[in-house]
Design a protein around this motif. Structure first.
Motif, PDB file in Angstrom:
ATOM      1  N   LEU A 114     -37.907  33.360  22.406  1.00 20.64           N
ATOM      2  CA  LEU A 114     -37.342  32.013  22.439  1.00 20.64           C
ATOM      3  C   LEU A 114     -36.316  31.897  21.325  1.00 20.64           C
ATOM      4  N   ALA A 115     -35.059  31.717  21.717  1.00 25.74           N
ATOM      5  CA  ALA A 115     -33.981  31.538  20.747  1.00 25.74           C
ATOM      6  C   ALA A 115     -33.558  30.075  20.750  1.00 25.74           C
ATOM      7  N   ILE A 116     -33.723  29.421  19.600  1.00 28.74           N
ATOM      8  CA  ILE A 116     -33.361  28.011  19.461  1.00 28.74           C
ATOM      9  C   ILE A 116     -31.999  27.952  18.769  1.00 28.74           C
ATOM     10  N   ILE A 117     -30.974  27.647  19.543  1.00 30.13           N
ATOM     11  CA  ILE A 117     -29.612  27.666  19.024  1.00 30.13           C
ATOM     12  C   ILE A 117     -29.278  26.317  18.398  1.00 30.13           C
ATOM     13  N   PRO A 118     -28.915  26.279  17.115  1.00 31.12           N
ATOM     14  CA  PRO A 118     -28.514  25.009  16.495  1.00 31.12           C
ATOM     15  C   PRO A 118     -27.283  24.460  17.209  1.00 31.12           C
ATOM     16  N   PHE A 119     -27.422  23.260  17.786  1.00 31.98           N
ATOM     17  CA  PHE A 119     -26.314  22.688  18.551  1.00 31.98           C
ATOM     18  C   PHE A 119     -25.451  21.829  17.630  1.00 31.98           C
ATOM     19  N   THR A 120     -24.207  22.218  17.497  1.00 33.45           N
ATOM     20  CA  THR A 120     -23.251  21.519  16.649  1.00 33.45           C
ATOM     21  C   THR A 120     -22.014  21.172  17.473  1.00 33.45           C
ATOM     22  N   ARG A 121     -21.143  20.362  16.904  1.00 30.12           N
ATOM     23  CA  ARG A 121     -19.893  20.046  17.604  1.00 30.12           C
ATOM     24  C   ARG A 121     -19.056  21.310  17.805  1.00 30.12           C
ATOM     25  N   ALA A 122     -19.074  22.188  16.813  1.00 28.55           N
ATOM     26  CA  ALA A 122     -18.323  23.438  16.943  1.00 28.55           C
ATOM     27  C   ALA A 122     -18.870  24.272  18.093  1.00 28.55           C
ATOM     28  N   PHE A 123     -20.203  24.348  18.189  1.00 33.14           N
ATOM     29  CA  PHE A 123     -20.811  25.102  19.286  1.00 33.14           C
ATOM     30  C   PHE A 123     -20.453  24.476  20.635  1.00 33.14           C
ATOM     31  N   SER A 124     -20.400  23.148  20.684  1.00 33.20           N
ATOM     32  CA  SER A 124     -20.092  22.466  21.943  1.00 33.20           C
ATOM     33  C   SER A 124     -18.672  22.764  22.429  1.00 33.20           C
ATOM     34  N   GLU A 160     -16.422  32.192  26.297  1.00 28.17           N
ATOM     35  CA  GLU A 160     -16.853  32.515  24.931  1.00 28.17           C
ATOM     36  C   GLU A 160     -18.379  32.500  24.828  1.00 28.17           C
ATOM     37  N   PHE A 161     -19.004  31.523  25.480  1.00 30.05           N
ATOM     38  CA  PHE A 161     -20.468  31.453  25.469  1.00 30.05           C
ATOM     39  C   PHE A 161     -21.070  32.716  26.092  1.00 30.05           C
ATOM     40  N   ILE A 162     -20.515  33.135  27.217  1.00 29.33           N
ATOM     41  CA  ILE A 162     -21.048  34.311  27.904  1.00 29.33           C
ATOM     42  C   ILE A 162     -20.842  35.571  27.066  1.00 29.33           C
ATOM     43  N   ARG A 163     -19.610  35.780  26.604  1.00 28.93           N
ATOM     44  CA  ARG A 163     -19.305  37.011  25.873  1.00 28.93           C
ATOM     45  C   ARG A 163     -19.995  37.056  24.506  1.00 28.93           C
ATOM     46  N   GLN A 164     -19.872  35.986  23.737  1.00 34.55           N
ATOM     47  CA  GLN A 164     -20.382  35.991  22.366  1.00 34.55           C
ATOM     48  C   GLN A 164     -21.896  35.854  22.288  1.00 34.55           C
ATOM     49  N   ILE A 165     -22.464  35.034  23.168  1.00 34.26           N
ATOM     50  CA  ILE A 165     -23.907  34.751  23.096  1.00 34.26           C
ATOM     51  C   ILE A 165     -24.698  35.634  24.063  1.00 34.26           C
ATOM     52  N   LEU A 166     -24.431  35.457  25.356  1.00 37.69           N
ATOM     53  CA  LEU A 166     -25.253  36.145  26.359  1.00 37.69           C
ATOM     54  C   LEU A 166     -25.096  37.662  26.301  1.00 37.69           C
ATOM     55  N   VAL A 167     -23.870  38.141  26.158  1.00 36.66           N
ATOM     56  CA  VAL A 167     -23.630  39.590  26.214  1.00 36.66           C
ATOM     57  C   VAL A 167     -23.781  40.240  24.843  1.00 36.66           C
ATOM     58  N   ASP A 168     -22.944  39.827  23.888  1.00 38.78           N
ATOM     59  CA  ASP A 168     -22.911  40.513  22.592  1.00 38.78           C
ATOM     60  C   ASP A 168     -24.178  40.290  21.764  1.00 38.78           C
ATOM     61  N   LYS A 169     -24.680  39.059  21.748  1.00 34.36           N
ATOM     62  CA  LYS A 169     -25.807  38.752  20.856  1.00 34.36           C
ATOM     63  C   LYS A 169     -27.163  38.998  21.506  1.00 34.36           C
ATOM     64  N   ILE A 192     -30.650  30.967  36.528  1.00 36.64           N
ATOM     65  CA  ILE A 192     -30.299  29.575  36.234  1.00 36.64           C
ATOM     66  C   ILE A 192     -30.777  28.663  37.350  1.00 36.64           C
ATOM     67  N   GLY A 193     -30.983  27.405  37.003  1.00 36.80           N
ATOM     68  CA  GLY A 193     -31.370  26.417  37.996  1.00 36.80           C
ATOM     69  C   GLY A 193     -30.166  25.959  38.791  1.00 36.80           C
ATOM     70  N   TYR A 194     -30.423  25.345  39.942  1.00 31.15           N
ATOM     71  CA  TYR A 194     -29.354  24.853  40.788  1.00 31.15           C
ATOM     72  C   TYR A 194     -28.461  23.874  40.017  1.00 31.15           C
ATOM     73  N   ASP A 195     -27.151  24.047  40.141  1.00 27.83           N
ATOM     74  CA  ASP A 195     -26.139  23.176  39.543  1.00 27.83           C
ATOM     75  C   ASP A 195     -26.168  23.206  38.017  1.00 27.83           C
ATOM     76  N   HIS A 196     -26.669  24.285  37.438  1.00 27.03           N
ATOM     77  CA  HIS A 196     -26.666  24.419  35.978  1.00 27.03           C
ATOM     78  C   HIS A 196     -25.235  24.625  35.486  1.00 27.03           C
ATOM     79  N   ARG A 197     -24.868  23.911  34.427  1.00 26.86           N
ATOM     80  CA  ARG A 197     -23.525  24.017  33.850  1.00 26.86           C
ATOM     81  C   ARG A 197     -23.631  24.384  32.377  1.00 26.86           C
ATOM     82  N   PHE A 198     -22.585  25.011  31.854  1.00 25.04           N
ATOM     83  CA  PHE A 198     -22.607  25.427  30.454  1.00 25.04           C
ATOM     84  C   PHE A 198     -21.182  25.544  29.952  1.00 25.04           C
ATOM     85  N   GLY A 199     -21.053  25.665  28.623  1.00 26.56           N
ATOM     86  CA  GLY A 199     -19.732  25.805  28.025  1.00 26.56           C
ATOM     87  C   GLY A 199     -19.057  24.465  27.821  1.00 26.56           C
TER      88      GLY A 199
END
Length: 311
Positions: free
Chosen positions: A89-99, A105-114, A122-129
């Protein structure tokens, strides 16, 4: 379960099977996604990994965040993820910069690289970034570029459950804890500190524990009287609870007061966890204490009868 309060402490996995979201309430719709996550992890020899965000994104980016009412605190979610058997379980601190991260960038930096994502669920109609620009279609089109597979829980599966955190909030604010219990897959609960009140309950034969919730954003259900189960130091107690302003004694502010059956301990300054099992009645104003006492006796009889039926 391994818990990471930032991505800095997360060590990239060889085969991470990942899902992400706020998961408020961790209701049965969420559990369907997590069950599939675990199933895929087992099939491919990967490690089930959940990414969630804290503070809740609306606390950071919404102008009406002071009115936010959440079904679960971060500690409650951690416990529920653990009970579900999630490995990471990774709890990502949510900040304005992160938003402001784009979906790419979310996919490459977080999902892939990290994280090292190999499969994403993902659930139906899930959105991100940024501005929720990322979608399942975007992921599908670019999955080979990113080097992972993506699976969406079908729309029909989610709609068949007719589930949403908003619907559960509405149920609780209407006093319908039976429906909320069904949708959550467990009774709605909260934890708070027992504080001193006016101690009126002692004088009328029904001493109560006044509960002050730790988090102002935690949703408090509709005013009224409830059948409850309370937990203190791991011990469970039957009881009843009133949420409201106590109009019979000219109360001026909202309180949460629990009367526990067969309980005579002094627990001021200690935590009490309450599960709401059934809604008995709305809060009422009586002509005097005698009328209130008679109704409380009826409430206790109804509560005891509820537990007898459950046996």
């Amino acid at each position: 379960m391994n818990i990471y309060h930032s991505l800095d402490s997360f060590h990239r996995l060889e085969c991470a099977v990942v899902t992400s979201g706020t998961f408020d309430g961790l209701h049965i719709g969420h559990k369907k996604i997590l069950s599939r996550l675990k199933e895929i992890s087992t099939q491919c020899g990967g490690e089930s990994t959940v990414l969630t965000f804290w503070p809740h994104p609306r606390m950071v980016v919404s102008e009406d965040s002071q009115d936010l009412q959440l079904l679960s605190t971060i500690d409650e979610k951690i416990e529920l993820f653990s009970q579900m058997g999630i490995q990471h379980l990774a709890i990502i601190p949510f900040t304005r910069a992160f938003s402001e991260l784009s979906s790419d960038e979310f996919i490459r930096q977080i999902l892939v690289d990290k994280i090292g994502t190999k499969k994403l669920v993902i659930g139906y109609d899930h959105r991100f970034g940024r501005n929720r620009e990322g979608s399942f279609e975007f992921l599908q089109q670019n999955a080979s570029t990113y080097g992972f597979e993506v699976e969406e829980i079908p729309r029909q599966d989610i709609e068949d459950l007719a589930i949403s955190s908003s619907r559960i909030r509405h149920s609780l604010l209407s006093g319908n804890v039976d429906e909320a219990k069904f949708l959550l897959g467990r009774p709605y609960s909260f934890t708070g500190l027992v504080v001193k009140g006016k101690q009126l309950g002692r004088t009328i034969g029904f001493p109560t524990a006044n509960i002050q919730l730790h988090e102002s954003y935690k949703l408090i259900p509709a005013n009224g009287v409830y059948v409850i189960k309370a937990y203190h130091h791991g011990e469970a107690y039957q009881g009843m609870l009133n949420i409201g302003v106590r109009p019979t004694v000219d109360g001026t502010f909202r309180t949460i007061e629990a009367n526990l059956f067969d309980f005579d301990k002094e627990i001021y300054g200690e935590d009490l966890t309450v599960e709401l099992l059934h809604y008995l009645r709305p809060e009422q104003k009586f002509d005097g204490l005698d009328g209130l006492i008679q109704q409380i006796k009826v409430d206790k009889e109804s509560s005891v009868a509820f537990f007898d039926i459950q046996k």
